[in-house]
Design an enzyme around this catalytic site. Structure first.
Site, PDB file in Angstrom:
ATOM      1  N   ASP A  61      -7.872  -1.295  -2.028  1.00  0.00           N
ATOM      2  CA  ASP A  61      -8.933  -2.092  -1.408  1.00  0.00           C
ATOM      3  C   ASP A  61     -10.269  -1.601  -1.948  1.00  0.00           C
ATOM      4  O   ASP A  61     -10.582  -0.403  -1.857  1.00  0.00           O
ATOM      5  CB  ASP A  61      -8.900  -1.937   0.115  1.00  0.00           C
ATOM      6  CG  ASP A  61      -7.625  -2.496   0.734  1.00  0.00           C
ATOM      7  OD1 ASP A  61      -7.042  -3.428   0.150  1.00  0.00           O
ATOM      8  OD2 ASP A  61      -7.229  -2.006   1.808  1.00  0.00           O
ATOM      9  N   HIS A 115      -8.569  -6.912  -1.599  1.00  0.00           N
ATOM     10  CA  HIS A 115      -7.243  -6.356  -1.897  1.00  0.00           C
ATOM     11  C   HIS A 115      -6.773  -6.754  -3.289  1.00  0.00           C
ATOM     12  O   HIS A 115      -6.674  -7.931  -3.622  1.00  0.00           O
ATOM     13  CB  HIS A 115      -6.234  -6.845  -0.854  1.00  0.00           C
ATOM     14  CG  HIS A 115      -4.837  -6.338  -1.097  1.00  0.00           C
ATOM     15  ND1 HIS A 115      -4.225  -5.431  -0.264  1.00  0.00           N
ATOM     16  CD2 HIS A 115      -3.930  -6.612  -2.080  1.00  0.00           C
ATOM     17  CE1 HIS A 115      -3.011  -5.163  -0.729  1.00  0.00           C
ATOM     18  NE2 HIS A 115      -2.812  -5.873  -1.826  1.00  0.00           N
ATOM     19  N   GLU A 129      -7.501 -11.925   1.053  1.00  0.00           N
ATOM     20  CA  GLU A 129      -8.384 -10.772   1.204  1.00  0.00           C
ATOM     21  C   GLU A 129      -9.163 -10.542  -0.085  1.00  0.00           C
ATOM     22  O   GLU A 129      -8.582 -10.111  -1.096  1.00  0.00           O
ATOM     23  CB  GLU A 129      -7.573  -9.509   1.540  1.00  0.00           C
ATOM     24  CG  GLU A 129      -6.787  -9.616   2.827  1.00  0.00           C
ATOM     25  CD  GLU A 129      -5.960  -8.381   3.121  1.00  0.00           C
ATOM     26  OE1 GLU A 129      -5.380  -8.309   4.226  1.00  0.00           O
ATOM     27  OE2 GLU A 129      -5.876  -7.483   2.252  1.00  0.00           O
ATOM     28  N   HIS A 146       0.810  -1.216   0.000  1.00  0.00           N
ATOM     29  CA  HIS A 146       0.000   0.000   0.000  1.00  0.00           C
ATOM     30  C   HIS A 146       0.846   1.269   0.000  1.00  0.00           C
ATOM     31  O   HIS A 146       0.348   2.342  -0.336  1.00  0.00           O
ATOM     32  CB  HIS A 146      -0.957  -0.002   1.190  1.00  0.00           C
ATOM     33  CG  HIS A 146      -2.210  -0.776   0.959  1.00  0.00           C
ATOM     34  ND1 HIS A 146      -3.274  -0.267   0.253  1.00  0.00           N
ATOM     35  CD2 HIS A 146      -2.583  -2.022   1.346  1.00  0.00           C
ATOM     36  CE1 HIS A 146      -4.257  -1.160   0.212  1.00  0.00           C
ATOM     37  NE2 HIS A 146      -3.849  -2.243   0.861  1.00  0.00           N
TER      38      HIS A 146
END
Length: 254
Positions: free
Chosen positions: A152, A219, A216, A145
């Site tokens: 996200d 993500h 995730e 990130h």
């Protein structure tokens, strides 16, 4: 909600199972570097919506905007425009300051340790990394990130409300793995709908070149080392990025 036939096929295609990343191998991939700026997702027209989740949660150091690299911005627009009528892409987080990454990692690690005192240091690290990357400002191995290449996202309806994805954003449970709902749902209509929502998001993002972090469903990566790892590229495009503050701009100019 009725979907066009070509969009319905995305919801009919299972999310493939992928192994968790070998973080050591990810960190060894070279980074070519890019001058692409970070741009705010709030500039984007519909059908993109922006909700900077961490700032709204009051996470220390979180910025009240979702910044991504320009190339990521344009690909997200393409994803949003490919969605069925009535659906929007909801961006929850993009570029993330190191301080925020550290807070998330340490908070989750402490929570896991409190619930699993039997874990040794390696087990604790592996379990924490399942949902939060280890904080790093190392130019050769930054947290995803921190590059502006990780984002996200989820889907929302015409009223702006997020679709049911089976778990909440950032819910650190096994059911948050992208393919966790791919088993036979039986007669559970809610589970089937959540599974189809995940499939639609996954395949719409994948069609525009994004890769997904398997643990995730929310993500996705483009251009960073995690993306290069899953796409089999020899190098990544994006290294660490900084916001274009007035201080940074003057420093470059002077």
């Amino acid at each position: 909600m009725t979907r066009p036939e070509h969009d319905a096929s995305l919801a009919d295609t299972p999310i493939p199972h992928r192994a968790e990343p070998d973080w050591a191998a990810v960190g060894r991939l070279p980074i070519d570097g890019s001058n692409e700026p970070l741009v705010p997702m709030s500039l984007a027209p519909p059908p993109i919506k922006v909700f900077p989740a961490y700032a709204r949660m009051g996470i220390p150091g979180a910025v009240d905007e979702c910044y991504v690299r320009e190339g990521v911005y344009r690909r997200l627009l393409a994803v949003a425009r490919s969605l069925p009528e009535g659906l929007s892409l909801l961006v929850l987080d993009g570029w993330r300051p190191w301080r925020v990454q550290q807070y998330l990692f340490e908070t989750l690690q402490a929570t896991i340790q409190a619930n699993h005192p039997e874990f040794d240091d390696q087990q604790l690290l592996v379990r924490t990394r399942e949902f939060v990357a280890q904080p790093s400002t190392d130019p050769s191995s930054p947290s995803p990130h921190l590059t502006g290449g990780a984002v996200d996202v989820t889907l929302c309806d015409a009223d702006g409300l997020p679709l049911d994805m089976g778990t909440l954003f950032d819910e650190a449970v096994p059911a948050s793995h992208a393919d966790a709902l791919e088993g036979d749902p039986g007669r559970d209509d809610a589970r089937r709908q959540a599974r189809d929502n995940r499939r639609l998001l996954y395949h719409a993002m994948h069609a525009e070149g994004f890769t997904n972090l398997p643990s995730e469903w929310w993500h996705f990566d483009l251009g960073d080392q995690l993306w290069a790892h899953y796409e089999g590229h020899a190098s990544a495009r994006y290294g660490p990025a900084e916001l274009d503050t007035i201080e940074n701009r003057w420093r470059r100019q002077l």
